[in-house]
Design a protein around this motif. Structure first.
Motif, PDB file in Angstrom:
ATOM      1  N   GLN A 174     -15.701  11.914 -14.724  1.00  0.00           N
ATOM      2  CA  GLN A 174     -16.001  10.669 -14.036  1.00  0.00           C
ATOM      3  C   GLN A 174     -15.181   9.504 -14.580  1.00  0.00           C
ATOM      4  O   GLN A 174     -14.724   8.640 -13.838  1.00  0.00           O
ATOM      5  N   HIS A 175     -14.934   9.488 -15.897  1.00  0.00           N
ATOM      6  CA  HIS A 175     -14.381   8.295 -16.531  1.00  0.00           C
ATOM      7  C   HIS A 175     -12.948   8.435 -17.037  1.00  0.00           C
ATOM      8  O   HIS A 175     -12.371   7.448 -17.499  1.00  0.00           O
ATOM      9  N   SER A 176     -12.375   9.606 -16.966  1.00  0.00           N
ATOM     10  CA  SER A 176     -10.979   9.771 -17.380  1.00  0.00           C
ATOM     11  C   SER A 176     -10.037   9.303 -16.274  1.00  0.00           C
ATOM     12  O   SER A 176     -10.410   9.282 -15.094  1.00  0.00           O
ATOM     13  N   ASP A 177      -8.818   8.943 -16.648  1.00  0.00           N
ATOM     14  CA  ASP A 177      -7.772   8.690 -15.658  1.00  0.00           C
ATOM     15  C   ASP A 177      -7.208  10.040 -15.233  1.00  0.00           C
ATOM     16  O   ASP A 177      -6.558  10.728 -16.031  1.00  0.00           O
ATOM     17  N   LEU A 178      -7.458  10.416 -13.996  1.00  0.00           N
ATOM     18  CA  LEU A 178      -7.014  11.712 -13.482  1.00  0.00           C
ATOM     19  C   LEU A 178      -5.960  11.469 -12.403  1.00  0.00           C
ATOM     20  O   LEU A 178      -6.311  11.166 -11.251  1.00  0.00           O
ATOM     21  N   PRO A 179      -4.669  11.568 -12.740  1.00  0.00           N
ATOM     22  CA  PRO A 179      -3.611  11.322 -11.752  1.00  0.00           C
ATOM     23  C   PRO A 179      -3.809  12.140 -10.486  1.00  0.00           C
ATOM     24  O   PRO A 179      -4.086  13.334 -10.540  1.00  0.00           O
ATOM     25  N   GLY A 180      -3.690  11.472  -9.339  1.00  0.00           N
ATOM     26  CA  GLY A 180      -3.821  12.134  -8.049  1.00  0.00           C
ATOM     27  C   GLY A 180      -5.211  12.060  -7.456  1.00  0.00           C
ATOM     28  O   GLY A 180      -5.384  12.232  -6.254  1.00  0.00           O
ATOM     29  N   PHE A 181      -6.225  11.805  -8.281  1.00  0.00           N
ATOM     30  CA  PHE A 181      -7.604  11.779  -7.805  1.00  0.00           C
ATOM     31  C   PHE A 181      -8.053  10.363  -7.472  1.00  0.00           C
ATOM     32  O   PHE A 181      -7.749   9.416  -8.197  1.00  0.00           O
ATOM     33  N   THR A 182      -8.791  10.247  -6.384  1.00  0.00           N
ATOM     34  CA  THR A 182      -9.410   8.967  -6.043  1.00  0.00           C
ATOM     35  C   THR A 182     -10.783   8.890  -6.712  1.00  0.00           C
ATOM     36  O   THR A 182     -11.302   9.895  -7.205  1.00  0.00           O
ATOM     37  N   ARG A 183     -11.367   7.709  -6.687  1.00  0.00           N
ATOM     38  CA  ARG A 183     -12.697   7.553  -7.284  1.00  0.00           C
ATOM     39  C   ARG A 183     -13.747   8.443  -6.624  1.00  0.00           C
ATOM     40  O   ARG A 183     -14.535   9.092  -7.316  1.00  0.00           O
ATOM     41  N   PRO A 184     -13.801   8.511  -5.269  1.00  0.00           N
ATOM     42  CA  PRO A 184     -14.772   9.418  -4.654  1.00  0.00           C
ATOM     43  C   PRO A 184     -14.553  10.874  -5.039  1.00  0.00           C
ATOM     44  O   PRO A 184     -15.518  11.620  -5.226  1.00  0.00           O
ATOM     45  N   GLU A 185     -13.299  11.290  -5.154  1.00  0.00           N
ATOM     46  CA  GLU A 185     -13.023  12.673  -5.553  1.00  0.00           C
ATOM     47  C   GLU A 185     -13.516  12.933  -6.969  1.00  0.00           C
ATOM     48  O   GLU A 185     -14.102  13.982  -7.258  1.00  0.00           O
ATOM     49  N   GLN A 186     -13.283  11.974  -7.877  1.00  0.00           N
ATOM     50  CA  GLN A 186     -13.768  12.132  -9.242  1.00  0.00           C
ATOM     51  C   GLN A 186     -15.296  12.157  -9.280  1.00  0.00           C
ATOM     52  O   GLN A 186     -15.895  12.915 -10.047  1.00  0.00           O
ATOM     53  N   GLN A 187     -15.914  11.321  -8.459  1.00  0.00           N
ATOM     54  CA  GLN A 187     -17.374  11.285  -8.415  1.00  0.00           C
ATOM     55  C   GLN A 187     -17.934  12.626  -7.938  1.00  0.00           C
ATOM     56  O   GLN A 187     -18.907  13.149  -8.508  1.00  0.00           O
ATOM     57  N   GLN A 188     -17.318  13.194  -6.898  1.00  0.00           N
ATOM     58  CA  GLN A 188     -17.774  14.485  -6.386  1.00  0.00           C
ATOM     59  C   GLN A 188     -17.568  15.588  -7.423  1.00  0.00           C
ATOM     60  O   GLN A 188     -18.453  16.424  -7.656  1.00  0.00           O
TER      61      GLN A 188
END
Length: 506
Positions: free
Chosen positions: A394-408
């Motif tokens: 949820q809280h890492s910087d994940l290149p390529g991912f949007t916030r909703p994608e990280q939340q899911q």
């Protein structure tokens, strides 16, 4: 996930891609055709919306600001009406990151456009900007510094060729600094000095790392730096590039003009002139803090980066795959175990996709990524490791991912064991709740079936679902030989009863 008109998709030109950038100052749309791996721009539209200027004292977007944005998006919607929904990406940047009521605007924007609006993190914005810039410049081998001054934030990237090395986003932009230091329109030496000092203070957080890595060339992107370059050329202060001396003279010129309304520079529109002094103060601070002597300009920026990112996904060059692989490596995930869980989860998805309406490739990707990362929290502690895993995702910087994608992704991993996470489920966007719950159940079953971490091949199983009823059938006698799995599945049936699902095991 959003429904789409299949008839429209059938007749649409699937070689077309569209990117819409909901910036803090301007909204942009670009439409391009993909041919032989290259992009050919067909249409570009840009409108000054100044969303960041519509943030009130409580940090909420005003109705007037939202109305300006939605009116613009109504025109953009007409331009992309005939494109397949999967050929369109819409991203929001700093103003939507900061606005406390951004969900209200996003819901209305999605209804207009018929496609999701992704609010991206600052570093992801920086990565996409670099992608857009690097594809519009000569393919040299030296490191380059890329700077993009937006309405509410400024992005900094150092990279080589198409790969960014350092990405940062700072809270300073031409619209927000105009409100802070030039709200009455007056351009005084004191106001320019205060704005520049504020920017220098922001830059302290990145100055050391950026100067240590270094670069051989510097490039600016987007409207503020384009306007600065045009002003320097029009006023005879520098040639093609923005020089440090030319920038200093431009700042002095703006002070001599004295008021925003009196700025008249060939090639710069009045609405851009209104935020120019703030932009020049920020750019001057960047030159001073990072030791920049000159800066060229690139037409490529965030929207072009979005297109190239989409085109890469079409060629299966998805940066999200690299991100997941790097994450698993960083946290020493047991790759063989993750692969076993992934294979079983995807086999379960294949059997349930039609009944649960999970046919979209995005569901397969999300389940696959969750299976590969569900154990990253073990690097923190075994106790409650599913919570640690979810926090990292949820809280890492994940290149390529949007916030909703990280939340899911975080939700699936958080819910893969023990009690179903009802609080986290309530926090999901309404449109994603049903699919995330189903995917979470599939991941839970896959993890249970591989709890022993055995290398032995799992036997073929049948999974039948009908709404909230799940029937798992294993070969006769197999559960008798695996009493731990039987006990786990019986316990799982109890967990699922608490969310009104019925699991039958045979």
């Amino acid at each position: 996930m959003y429904a789409q008109d299949t008839a429209a998709v059938t007749t649409a030109d699937t070689s077309l891609l569209a990117a819409i950038d909901l910036g803090s100052n301007s909204f942009h749309i670009i439409v391009a055709r993909v041919f032989a791996g290259e992009l050919s721009t067909l249409d570009v539209l840009s409108e000054k919306v100044q969303l960041a200027a519509g943030l009130d004292a409580e940090g909420c977007l005003t109705e007037n600001a939202m109305a300006r944005g939605l009116e613009c998006l109504g025109r953009f919607a007409q331009r992309v009406a005939d494109l397949p929904r999967q050929s369109i990406r819409v991203v929001g940047t700093n103003a939507l990151r900061e606005a406390r009521n951004s969900d209200d605007f996003i819901a209305r924007a999605e209804a207009l456009l018929g496609t999701p609006v992704e609010v991206i993190a600052g570093r992801e914005e920086a990565r996409l900007i670099y992608l857009g810039v690097s594809h519009t410049l000569a393919d040299d081998t030296g490191r380059r510094l890329v700077v993009d001054i937006g309405g509410g934030s400024t992005e900094f990237i150092i990279g080589s060729r198409f790969e960014p090395r350092l990405c940062e986003s700072l809270q300073m932009g031409c619209v927000s600094y105009t409100d802070l230091f030039f709200s009455g329109g007056e351009i005084s030496a004191a106001a320019m000095r205060e704005a520049r000092t504020a920017a220098l203070q922001e830059l302290l957080s990145i100055r050391r790392d950026y100067r240590r890595l270094g670069w051989s060339s510097s490039v600016g992107a987007s409207g503020t730096i384009k306007a600065a370059r045009q002003a320097c050329i029009s006023l005879g202060l520098s040639n093609d590039q923005i020089s440090a001396s030319g920038l200093k003279q431009l700042s002095e010129y703006l002070v001599s003009v004295g008021h925003i309304d009196r700025i008249q520079i060939d090639g710069i529109k009045p609405e851009r002139c209104a935020v120019l002094p703030a932009g020049i103060a920020i750019l001057g601070a960047i030159f001073e803090s990072l030791g920049v002597e000159s800066m060229s300009f690139s037409e490529g920026a965030l929207r072009e980066g979005l297109l190239y990112d989409m085109a890469g996904r079409l060629r299966h060059e998805d940066v999200r795959e690299r991100t997941i692989t790097a994450l698993a490596r960083r946290y020493h995930v047991d790759r063989r175990q993750a692969a076993r869980v992934e294979a079983t989860a995807l086999a379960a998805l294949e059997q349930t996709a039609e009944a649960w309406k999970l046919q979209d490739i995005e569901y397969q990707e999300l389940l696959s990524w969750a299976a590969r990362t569900h154990e990253i929290g073990l690097a923190v502690a075994h106790s409650q490791f599913h919570k640690h895993s979810a926090y990292l995702l949820q809280h890492s910087d994940l290149p390529g991912f949007t916030r909703p994608e990280q939340q899911q992704l975080a939700f699936l991993v958080r819910g893969h064991r023990r009690k179903f996470p009802k609080d986290e489920f309530r926090n999901l966007p309404p449109a994603l709740k049903a699919s995330c719950r189903y995917l979470c159940l599939l991941l839970r079953l896959a993890v249970l079936l591989h709890r022993s971490r055995s290398k032995a091949r799992l036997p073929a199983f049948r999974l039948n679902v009908d709404g909230h009823r799940i029937e798992l059938a294993l070969p006769p006698g197999w559960l008798d030989q695996h009493p731990l799995t039987r006990a786990d599945l019986e316990q799982e049936a109890g967990y699922l009863r608490n969310i009104d699902f019925k699991l039958k095991i045979s």
